[in-house]
Motif scaffolding. Structure first.
Motif, PDB file in Angstrom:
ATOM      1  N   THR A   2      85.197  40.336 121.601  1.00 45.39           N
ATOM      2  CA  THR A   2      86.232  41.130 122.247  1.00 45.39           C
ATOM      3  C   THR A   2      85.921  41.269 123.734  1.00 45.39           C
ATOM      4  OG1 THR A   2      85.124  43.242 121.862  1.00 45.39           O
ATOM      5  CG2 THR A   2      86.643  42.508 120.158  1.00 45.39           C
ATOM      6  N   THR A   3      86.981  41.347 124.515  1.00 44.15           N
ATOM      7  CA  THR A   3      86.856  41.574 125.949  1.00 44.15           C
ATOM      8  C   THR A   3      87.561  42.889 126.253  1.00 44.15           C
ATOM      9  OG1 THR A   3      86.829  39.212 126.386  1.00 44.15           O
ATOM     10  CG2 THR A   3      87.383  40.637 128.222  1.00 44.15           C
ATOM     11  N   THR A   4      86.854  43.795 126.915  1.00 39.61           N
ATOM     12  CA  THR A   4      87.396  45.110 127.229  1.00 39.61           C
ATOM     13  C   THR A   4      87.387  45.319 128.730  1.00 39.61           C
ATOM     14  OG1 THR A   4      86.492  45.964 125.148  1.00 39.61           O
ATOM     15  CG2 THR A   4      87.134  47.598 126.812  1.00 39.61           C
ATOM     16  N   SER A   5      88.565  45.571 129.295  1.00 38.31           N
ATOM     17  CA  SER A   5      88.660  45.912 130.718  1.00 38.31           C
ATOM     18  C   SER A   5      88.439  47.408 130.860  1.00 38.31           C
ATOM     19  CB  SER A   5      90.042  45.548 131.262  1.00 38.31           C
ATOM     20  OG  SER A   5      90.218  44.154 131.239  1.00 38.31           O
ATOM     21  N   VAL A   6      87.486  47.774 131.721  1.00 37.31           N
ATOM     22  CA  VAL A   6      87.153  49.177 131.938  1.00 37.31           C
ATOM     23  C   VAL A   6      87.584  49.549 133.355  1.00 37.31           C
ATOM     24  CG1 VAL A   6      85.276  50.869 132.028  1.00 37.31           C
ATOM     25  CG2 VAL A   6      85.236  49.035 130.312  1.00 37.31           C
ATOM     26  N   VAL A  49      89.429  53.678 129.455  1.00 36.22           N
ATOM     27  CA  VAL A  49      90.019  52.810 128.437  1.00 36.22           C
ATOM     28  C   VAL A  49      90.866  53.703 127.529  1.00 36.22           C
ATOM     29  CG1 VAL A  49      88.160  51.072 128.391  1.00 36.22           C
ATOM     30  CG2 VAL A  49      88.007  53.091 126.911  1.00 36.22           C
ATOM     31  N   THR A  65      87.275  52.537 121.888  1.00 35.38           N
ATOM     32  CA  THR A  65      88.496  51.721 121.813  1.00 35.38           C
ATOM     33  C   THR A  65      88.786  51.377 120.355  1.00 35.38           C
ATOM     34  OG1 THR A  65      87.429  49.559 121.941  1.00 35.38           O
ATOM     35  CG2 THR A  65      87.910  50.673 124.057  1.00 35.38           C
ATOM     36  N   GLU A  67      88.883  48.584 119.158  1.00 34.10           N
ATOM     37  CA  GLU A  67      87.995  47.463 118.818  1.00 34.10           C
ATOM     38  C   GLU A  67      86.546  47.897 118.613  1.00 34.10           C
ATOM     39  OE1 GLU A  67      91.596  46.519 120.631  1.00 34.10           O
ATOM     40  OE2 GLU A  67      89.953  47.437 121.735  1.00 34.10           O
ATOM     41  N   VAL A  69      84.563  49.603 120.916  1.00 38.82           N
ATOM     42  CA  VAL A  69      83.754  49.620 122.136  1.00 38.82           C
ATOM     43  C   VAL A  69      83.751  51.049 122.677  1.00 38.82           C
ATOM     44  CG1 VAL A  69      83.506  48.711 124.481  1.00 38.82           C
ATOM     45  CG2 VAL A  69      84.338  47.222 122.642  1.00 38.82           C
ATOM     46  N   THR A 153      82.192  42.173 127.485  1.00 34.92           N
ATOM     47  CA  THR A 153      82.398  41.200 126.417  1.00 34.92           C
ATOM     48  C   THR A 153      81.392  41.494 125.327  1.00 34.92           C
ATOM     49  OG1 THR A 153      83.059  39.585 128.079  1.00 34.92           O
ATOM     50  CG2 THR A 153      82.539  38.743 125.895  1.00 34.92           C
TER      51      THR A 153
END
Length: 154
Positions: A2-6, A49, A65, A67, A69, A153
């Protein structure tokens, strides 16, 4: 994977995590990310997030999140000692929050008046690999609240 934009929970000057004046953060003991040196005024710290507010203390919060995170926002260094002085919460633990939603008001001058660093570490909880964090802004640059701070990531 998973990719998380913070996003930046506050505005200010972007700081590399290694420059945070606390080894718990600077050495990545709780996770990796970045930090922000805030303006010297009362500011709102917002959710970096979207997700569930898993932990809420007067001086810090964790948003999980969907996902899985967890992102920690810690307002100041050693601010747990203030027992809530200088902070006002605007949400409750367990609430669902959206990116940009105000979570805590942070009285930066009050924290500095107590001799504490107002620096705000923002880290992915339990992230043990610094290479999984890609900064979106160069250290020393000004960042606006809500702007991209880093991508995680997992």
């Amino acid at each position: 994977m998973t990719t998380t934009s913070v996003m930046a929970p506050i505005g200010g000057r972007a700081v590399g995590l290694h420059d945070v004046p606390d080894p718990v953060f600077s050495q990545g003991m709780v996770g990796y990310g970045a930090a922000i040196d805030p303006p010297r005024e009362v500011i709102d710290a917002v959710a970096p997030v979207s997700g569930t507010l898993m932990r809420l203390m007067p001086h810090a919060f964790v948003v999980m999140t969907p996902e899985g995170v967890g992102v920690l926002v810690h307002l100041g260094i050693d601010t747990v000692r203030l027992e809530g002085e200088g902070f006002t919460t605007h949400a409750s633990q367990g609430d669902d929050v959206t990116v940009g939603q105000a979570v805590i008001s942070y009285d930066v001058p009050a924290v500095e008046a107590k001799g504490l660093s107002p620096m705000v570490p923002v880290v992915v909880m339990d992230e043990r690999d610094a290479d999984n964090i890609r900064l979106s802004i160069e250290a020393g640059s000004q960042i606006s609240c809500g702007a991209a701070l880093f991508v995680a990531t997992k």
